[in-house]
Every structure is written in structure tokens, then in C-alpha cells.
Design a protein around this motif. Structure first.
Motif, PDB file in Angstrom:
ATOM      1  N   ILE A 159       0.693  -1.327  -0.460  1.00 58.68           N
ATOM      2  CA  ILE A 159      -0.022   0.228   0.142  1.00 58.68           C
ATOM      3  C   ILE A 159       0.883   1.388  -0.346  1.00 58.68           C
ATOM      4  O   ILE A 159       1.758   1.091   0.720  1.00 58.68           O
ATOM      5  N   SER A 160       0.602   2.196  -0.401  1.00 62.48           N
ATOM      6  CA  SER A 160       1.495   3.361  -1.149  1.00 62.48           C
ATOM      7  C   SER A 160      -0.229   4.641  -0.327  1.00 62.48           C
ATOM      8  O   SER A 160      -1.259   4.713  -1.368  1.00 62.48           O
ATOM      9  N   ASP A 198      -8.131   9.724  -5.288  1.00 62.47           N
ATOM     10  CA  ASP A 198      -7.467   9.081  -6.736  1.00 62.47           C
ATOM     11  C   ASP A 198      -7.337   6.814  -5.852  1.00 62.47           C
ATOM     12  O   ASP A 198      -6.566   7.463  -5.771  1.00 62.47           O
ATOM     13  N   ILE A 199      -8.240   6.682  -5.743  1.00 60.99           N
ATOM     14  CA  ILE A 199      -8.446   5.382  -4.671  1.00 60.99           C
ATOM     15  C   ILE A 199      -8.450   4.111  -5.717  1.00 60.99           C
ATOM     16  O   ILE A 199      -9.560   4.095  -6.336  1.00 60.99           O
ATOM     17  N   GLU A 200      -6.939   3.229  -6.251  1.00 57.70           N
ATOM     18  CA  GLU A 200      -7.145   2.094  -6.256  1.00 57.70           C
ATOM     19  C   GLU A 200      -6.991   1.142  -5.158  1.00 57.70           C
ATOM     20  O   GLU A 200      -6.374   0.433  -4.929  1.00 57.70           O
ATOM     21  N   ALA A 235      -3.484   0.476  -3.800  1.00 59.49           N
ATOM     22  CA  ALA A 235      -3.086  -1.237  -2.749  1.00 59.49           C
ATOM     23  C   ALA A 235      -3.727  -2.309  -3.789  1.00 59.49           C
ATOM     24  O   ALA A 235      -4.569  -2.191  -3.999  1.00 59.49           O
ATOM     25  N   THR A 236      -2.612  -3.602  -3.885  1.00 60.46           N
ATOM     26  CA  THR A 236      -2.551  -4.753  -4.240  1.00 60.46           C
ATOM     27  C   THR A 236      -2.634  -5.472  -2.390  1.00 60.46           C
ATOM     28  O   THR A 236      -1.861  -4.759  -2.169  1.00 60.46           O
ATOM     29  N   GLY A 237      -3.677  -6.362  -2.682  1.00 61.90           N
ATOM     30  CA  GLY A 237      -3.228  -7.090  -1.645  1.00 61.90           C
ATOM     31  C   GLY A 237      -3.660  -8.672  -1.723  1.00 61.90           C
ATOM     32  O   GLY A 237      -4.504  -9.071  -2.879  1.00 61.90           O
TER      33      GLY A 237
END
Length: 202
Positions: A19-20, A32-34, A59-61
Motif C-alpha cells: 500500500i502507498s 484517487d483510490i484503487e 493498494a494491492t493484496g
């Protein structure tokens, strides 16, 4: 955080999520959210808009397993970013409260930027925690998110569902109520000199 702004940019990398995130407490609510979790993106967008906090999240998870890790870890990082952006809390209003409706749902939130993390979260109907909102986001994630945020931002928050039937409306009313209460609490008050605490620190 610079001396002239209340901003923060952080990253968090674990085996479960990457996550950043960046925040600007004195923004206009742009976002601006992904996150890979569509309903969560919707809730974070609502938080940004209604708290007047500019927010960017990437974020990727392991959402193929469960959305839990991504939601909770984003809450952790957002809380840390809010804490950093608040700085020494000089001149803030400190307290905020809001009562927000969304059709049949009505939620109340009270926020104290206290330096003491504590969450009271009540009123959701039985079974809400098991409901899949948008087919992927369980109702239990609402509390998990707020627990992670409050602990890491060192806030005291009371969030209460007063009325509500539709799970989407319940979750959204709670996010918006928290956002509006936080908006008031983080605001700079020209009448406040220094830190608004008899201890001299928050």
C-alpha cells in the motif's frame, strides 16, 4: 510533513498487501483510490469528500483469499498518515460530531483527536457483519477498518448506527458520519492558541 502543510505520504509492504497512501488535511476532498476492493474504494472516496481530506491510495493484496488484509492494512496506514499529518495538533478544534442520514439509515459519529485510541461502535443490526456488500465486502470490515484507523491515528471515536436496514446504506452512513466529525475535529480554529489540552500535549 512540512511546516507549512498538514500532509503525509507513507508506504506499507507485507506478505499480504502493498500500500502507498498520501493525505492532505487541508485539501478539498479530492481522491484517487484503487484498492482492488470496489466497495471499499467507494467508502474511502466518501471519507475523502466529506472530511475535505485529499486522499490518494494504491493498494494491492490477497483479495483472492479475502478482502480483510487489504482493508485492515489500509486502515492502519491511513491512521498513521493522519497522525503524521496532524503534527503537534496545535490550533485544532480537537472535537467533532456529526449525524448523517442515507435514506433509511442514520449514523452518528463523535471524534476526539485525543492521543488516546479508543473506539465505541454500536447499533448495527444482527447479521450485518455477515452480509456481502457488492458481493465482496462483508459488513464486519466496517468495524475492522475503523479499529485499525482509530488505533493508528490515536483518536477516540464513537460511531453509532441510530437507524438502518440496507447494509450498503448502513456502511456508507457510518463512513460519512465519521468523515464529517473528523472534518470538524481536524479544522484549525483561530481562537485556539497552542494545543487544545490542559496537559499541553495530545
Amino acid at each position: 510533513m512540512s511546516a507549512a502543510s498538514r500532509t503525509a505520504s507513507l508506504e506499507r509492504v507485507t506478505s499480504e498487501s502493498q500500500i502507498s497512501l498520501s493525505v492532505n488535511l487541508d485539501g478539498s476532498g479530492e481522491s484517487d483510490i484503487e484498492t482492488g476492493v470496489p466497495f471499499f474504494d467507494h467508502m474511502l472516496t466518501a471519507f475523502a469528500r466529506h472530511s475535505l481530506t485529499d486522499l490518494t491510495v494504491r493498494a494491492t493484496g490477497d483479495v483472492h483469499i479475502d478482502v480483510h488484509h487489504t482493508v485492515e492494512d489500509t486502515g492502519i496506514l491511513l491512521g498513521q498518515a493522519l497522525l503524521q499529518a496532524l503534527g503537534d495538533k496545535s490550533g485544532i478544534s480537537r472535537y467533532g460530531d456529526a449525524l448523517v442520514p442515507l435514506d433509511e439509515a442514520l449514523a452518528q459519529a463523535v471524534v476526539d483527536i485525543s492521543g488516546r485510541p479508543y473506539l465505541v461502535h454500536s447499533g448495527e443490526p444482527a447479521g450485518f457483519e455477515f452480509h456481502l456488500i457488492g458481493g465482496h465486502f462483508t459488513g464486519s470490515m466496517v468495524r475492522h477498518f475503523f479499529e485499525a484507523l482509530v488505533l493508528n491515528a490515536r483518536l477516540t471515536a464513537h460511531i453509532k448506527l441510530v437507524e438502518g436496514r440496507d447494509p450498503h446504506h448502513i456502511a456508507e452512513a457510518e463512513f460519512k458520519a465519521f468523515a464529517r466529525a473528523f472534518r470538524v475535529a481536524k479544522a484549525l480554529d483561530p481562537l485556539v492558541k497552542g494545543v487544545p489540552s490542559t496537559k499541553g500535549a495530545l
